[in-house]
Design a protein around this motif. Structure first.
Motif, PDB file in Angstrom:
ATOM      1  N   MET A  57       0.826  -1.207   0.000  1.00  0.00           N
ATOM      2  CA  MET A  57       0.000   0.000   0.000  1.00  0.00           C
ATOM      3  C   MET A  57       0.862   1.259   0.000  1.00  0.00           C
ATOM      4  N   PHE A  58       1.942   1.251   0.801  1.00  0.00           N
ATOM      5  CA  PHE A  58       2.804   2.422   0.891  1.00  0.00           C
ATOM      6  C   PHE A  58       3.715   2.551  -0.326  1.00  0.00           C
ATOM      7  N   LEU A  59       4.054   1.417  -0.950  1.00  0.00           N
ATOM      8  CA  LEU A  59       4.816   1.461  -2.196  1.00  0.00           C
ATOM      9  C   LEU A  59       3.999   2.152  -3.288  1.00  0.00           C
ATOM     10  N   PHE A  60       2.708   1.818  -3.360  1.00  0.00           N
ATOM     11  CA  PHE A  60       1.826   2.472  -4.330  1.00  0.00           C
ATOM     12  C   PHE A  60       1.657   3.958  -4.005  1.00  0.00           C
ATOM     13  N   LEU A  61       1.649   4.283  -2.711  1.00  0.00           N
ATOM     14  CA  LEU A  61       1.519   5.681  -2.294  1.00  0.00           C
ATOM     15  C   LEU A  61       2.750   6.497  -2.708  1.00  0.00           C
ATOM     16  N   VAL A  62       3.939   5.872  -2.620  1.00  0.00           N
ATOM     17  CA  VAL A  62       5.166   6.536  -3.083  1.00  0.00           C
ATOM     18  C   VAL A  62       5.029   6.901  -4.555  1.00  0.00           C
ATOM     19  N   TYR A  63       4.536   5.952  -5.340  1.00  0.00           N
ATOM     20  CA  TYR A  63       4.357   6.203  -6.774  1.00  0.00           C
ATOM     21  C   TYR A  63       3.335   7.319  -7.009  1.00  0.00           C
ATOM     22  N   LEU A  64       2.253   7.316  -6.240  1.00  0.00           N
ATOM     23  CA  LEU A  64       1.226   8.351  -6.368  1.00  0.00           C
ATOM     24  C   LEU A  64       1.798   9.737  -6.073  1.00  0.00           C
ATOM     25  N   CYS A  65       2.610   9.824  -5.014  1.00  0.00           N
ATOM     26  CA  CYS A  65       3.214  11.112  -4.635  1.00  0.00           C
ATOM     27  C   CYS A  65       4.208  11.595  -5.687  1.00  0.00           C
ATOM     28  N   MET A  66       5.066  10.689  -6.168  1.00  0.00           N
ATOM     29  CA  MET A  66       6.053  11.075  -7.171  1.00  0.00           C
ATOM     30  C   MET A  66       5.387  11.472  -8.484  1.00  0.00           C
ATOM     31  N   ASN A  67       4.287  10.817  -8.797  1.00  0.00           N
ATOM     32  CA  ASN A  67       3.533  11.175 -10.002  1.00  0.00           C
ATOM     33  C   ASN A  67       2.921  12.573  -9.856  1.00  0.00           C
ATOM     34  N   GLY A  68       2.486  12.914  -8.639  1.00  0.00           N
ATOM     35  CA  GLY A  68       1.956  14.248  -8.389  1.00  0.00           C
ATOM     36  C   GLY A  68       3.012  15.326  -8.582  1.00  0.00           C
ATOM     37  N   VAL A  69       4.238  15.054  -8.118  1.00  0.00           N
ATOM     38  CA  VAL A  69       5.351  15.994  -8.294  1.00  0.00           C
ATOM     39  C   VAL A  69       5.688  16.139  -9.778  1.00  0.00           C
ATOM     40  N   TYR A  70       5.698  15.008 -10.485  1.00  0.00           N
ATOM     41  CA  TYR A  70       5.986  15.009 -11.931  1.00  0.00           C
ATOM     42  C   TYR A  70       4.969  15.859 -12.689  1.00  0.00           C
ATOM     43  N   GLY A  71       3.688  15.669 -12.404  1.00  0.00           N
ATOM     44  CA  GLY A  71       2.654  16.443 -13.086  1.00  0.00           C
ATOM     45  C   GLY A  71       2.720  17.923 -12.756  1.00  0.00           C
ATOM     46  N   ALA A  72       2.954  18.236 -11.464  1.00  0.00           N
ATOM     47  CA  ALA A  72       3.051  19.641 -11.049  1.00  0.00           C
ATOM     48  C   ALA A  72       4.235  20.334 -11.715  1.00  0.00           C
ATOM     49  N   SER A  73       5.316  19.588 -11.941  1.00  0.00           N
ATOM     50  CA  SER A  73       6.514  20.167 -12.562  1.00  0.00           C
ATOM     51  C   SER A  73       6.309  20.461 -14.046  1.00  0.00           C
ATOM     52  N   GLY A  74       5.234  19.933 -14.612  1.00  0.00           N
ATOM     53  CA  GLY A  74       4.890  20.285 -15.986  1.00  0.00           C
ATOM     54  C   GLY A  74       4.179  21.628 -16.082  1.00  0.00           C
ATOM     55  N   PHE A  75       3.687  22.137 -14.959  1.00  0.00           N
ATOM     56  CA  PHE A  75       2.925  23.392 -14.970  1.00  0.00           C
ATOM     57  C   PHE A  75       3.631  24.538 -14.257  1.00  0.00           C
ATOM     58  N   TYR A  76       4.066  24.340 -13.009  1.00  0.00           N
ATOM     59  CA  TYR A  76       4.508  25.459 -12.171  1.00  0.00           C
ATOM     60  C   TYR A  76       5.765  26.174 -12.681  1.00  0.00           C
ATOM     61  N   PRO A  77       6.829  25.480 -13.086  1.00  0.00           N
ATOM     62  CA  PRO A  77       7.998  26.234 -13.589  1.00  0.00           C
ATOM     63  C   PRO A  77       7.658  27.144 -14.765  1.00  0.00           C
ATOM     64  N   LYS A  78       6.767  26.685 -15.651  1.00  0.00           N
ATOM     65  CA  LYS A  78       6.398  27.495 -16.813  1.00  0.00           C
ATOM     66  C   LYS A  78       5.596  28.728 -16.409  1.00  0.00           C
ATOM     67  N   ILE A  79       4.574  28.556 -15.554  1.00  0.00           N
ATOM     68  CA  ILE A  79       3.758  29.709 -15.151  1.00  0.00           C
ATOM     69  C   ILE A  79       4.585  30.694 -14.329  1.00  0.00           C
ATOM     70  N   LEU A  80       5.522  30.191 -13.532  1.00  0.00           N
ATOM     71  CA  LEU A  80       6.387  31.077 -12.745  1.00  0.00           C
ATOM     72  C   LEU A  80       7.291  31.908 -13.658  1.00  0.00           C
TER      73      LEU A  80
END
Length: 308
Positions: A57-80
Motif C-alpha cells: 500500500m505504501f509502495l503504491f503511495l510513493v508512486y502516487l506522490c512522485m507522479n503528483g510531483v511530476y505532473g506539477a513540474s509540468g505546470f509550475y515552472p512554466k507559469i512562474l
C-alpha cells in the motif's frame, strides 16, 4: 506568415489583471509549488526510510506522490517564468511536452488509484493471501503497467494533436492541453474524437474495477468489525483521493471541450487550475493524516496534538 502554416510559438491566456497582481500571483504559485514538493517528498522519504512502512500500500503511495510531483513540474515552472518575465508565449514543441507531462500524470494517477483499490480489496477480503498475491515482483509489475499504459496514451494523443496544420495560435488557457491544441487546427477533429473515446473506454474499465472492488469491500465490512476498522482507516483516504481527482478531472474535461467564452475568466481559470493544484496537495495530506501508522512518522506534531 501564411495563417495555415505551423506556428513556431503559441500564446497563452494572460492572468486577469496580471500587470497589477503579477508579483502576488508569482508568490502564490511559488508557495503552492514548494508546498507540493515538500509534503510529497516528506511522505516519500518517510516511507523509504521507515522499514515498517515497506508494504504494498505504501509502495503504491510513493508512486502516487512522485507522479503528483511530476505532473506539477509540468505546470509550475512554466507559469512562474511567464509571470516573472511577463511573457505568456510557448513554443509548439514545449507546448507538446507540457501537454504530455500534465496529461500522462493525470492518466497515471487514475491507473494507480485503480491498483490501490485492488490492493485494499485483497487486504480486507483476502487477508491470508495478501502477501502471496502482492509480492514485491507483482507490485513492480502493477506499477509498470499503470505507468506504461497512460504514457502510451499520452504520447499517441500528443502526436495526433500536433501533427496537424494550425489556423490559430492562441490557447485560451494558462497551460497547454490536448483539446486546446486540437481546436487551433484547420483540419477536422474526427480522428482525435475517436481516439478520445477509445481512451475513455479504457479508463471506464478502470472505473469498473474500482467500483467492483468497493462493492466487495462494503460487503466484507458488513460481517466484521475488524474489516470496518480497516476500511475506515485505509480505504477512506483512497475514496477521498478518488473523489477529489475525479471532480477535478471532470471540471477540466467539461471546460476544455464545452467551455463557453461567456463564462467569467476567474471561473475558467479556477476550473483549469484545480487539476494541477488540488490533487498533488490533497493526496499526501489525506493519506498522511488518515493512516495512523504513517501519521506518526510523517506528521508527529499532529499525532502529539491529538494525544493532548
Amino acid at each position: 506568415m501564411d495563417n495555415k502554416s505551423h506556428p513556431v510559438m503559441f500564446t497563452l491566456m494572460v492572468p486577469n489583471e496580471s500587470k497589477k497582481f503579477r508579483h502576488a500571483y508569482f508568490t502564490c504559485f511559488l508557495f503552492l509549488y514548494l508546498l507540493i514538493l515538500s509534503i510529497n517528498f516528506r511522505l516519500v522519504s518517510v516511507i523509504v526510510m521507515v522499514k515498517s512502512l515497506h508494504e504494498p500500500m505504501f509502495l503504491f503511495l510513493v508512486y502516487l506522490c512522485m507522479n503528483g510531483v511530476y505532473g506539477a513540474s509540468g505546470f509550475y515552472p512554466k507559469i512562474l517564468s511567464d509571470l516573472i518575465l511577463d511573457s505568456y508565449v510557448i513554443s509548439s514543441y514545449m507546448c507538446a511536452l507540457q501537454t504530455f507531462v500534465i496529461y500522462s500524470s493525470l492518466l497515471c494517477e487514475f491507473t494507480i488509484l485503480t491498483v490501490m483499490s485492488y490492493d485494499r480489496y485483497i487486504a480486507i477480503c483476502r487477508p491470508l493471501d495478501y502477501h502471496s498475491i502482492l509480492t514485491n515482483s507483482s507490485c513492480c509489475k502493477f506499477i509498470f503497467v499503470s505507468w506504461i499504459v497512460p504514457n502510451c496514451c499520452g504520447i499517441s494523443g500528443v502526436l495526433l494533436s500536433n501533427l496537424r496544420t494550425f489556423c490559430k495560435n492562441h490557447i485560451d488557457k494558462l497551460y497547454c492541453d490536448n483539446w486546446s491544441i486540437v481546436k487551433l487546427s484547420c483540419a477536422s477533429s474526427f480522428v482525435n474524437n475517436i481516439y478520445g473515446y477509445v481512451v475513455a473506454v479504457l479508463f471506464v474499465c478502470c472505473a469498473v474495477i474500482i467500483i467492483l472492488s468497493y462493492v466487495k469491500l462494503i460487503a466484507a465490512c458488513k460481517s466484521s468489525l475488524e474489516n470496518r476498522r480497516k476500511f475506515w482507516q485505509t480505504c477512506l483516504p483512497h475514496v477521498l483521493s478518488l473523489i477529489n481527482f475525479t471532480c477535478a478531472f471532470l471540471f477540466d474535461f467539461m471546460y476544455s471541450r464545452y467551455g463557453a467564452n461567456d463564462i467569467p475568466e476567474s471561473l475558467r481559470n479556477f476550473l483549469a487550475l484545480e487539476l494541477v493544484i488540488v490533487p498533488p496537495i490533497c493526496n499526501p495530506v489525506i493519506y498522511g493524516l488518515n493512516i495512523k501508522k504513517l501519521r506518526k512518522k510523517a506528521f508527529p506534531s499532529c499525532t502529539a496534538a491529538n494525544v493532548h
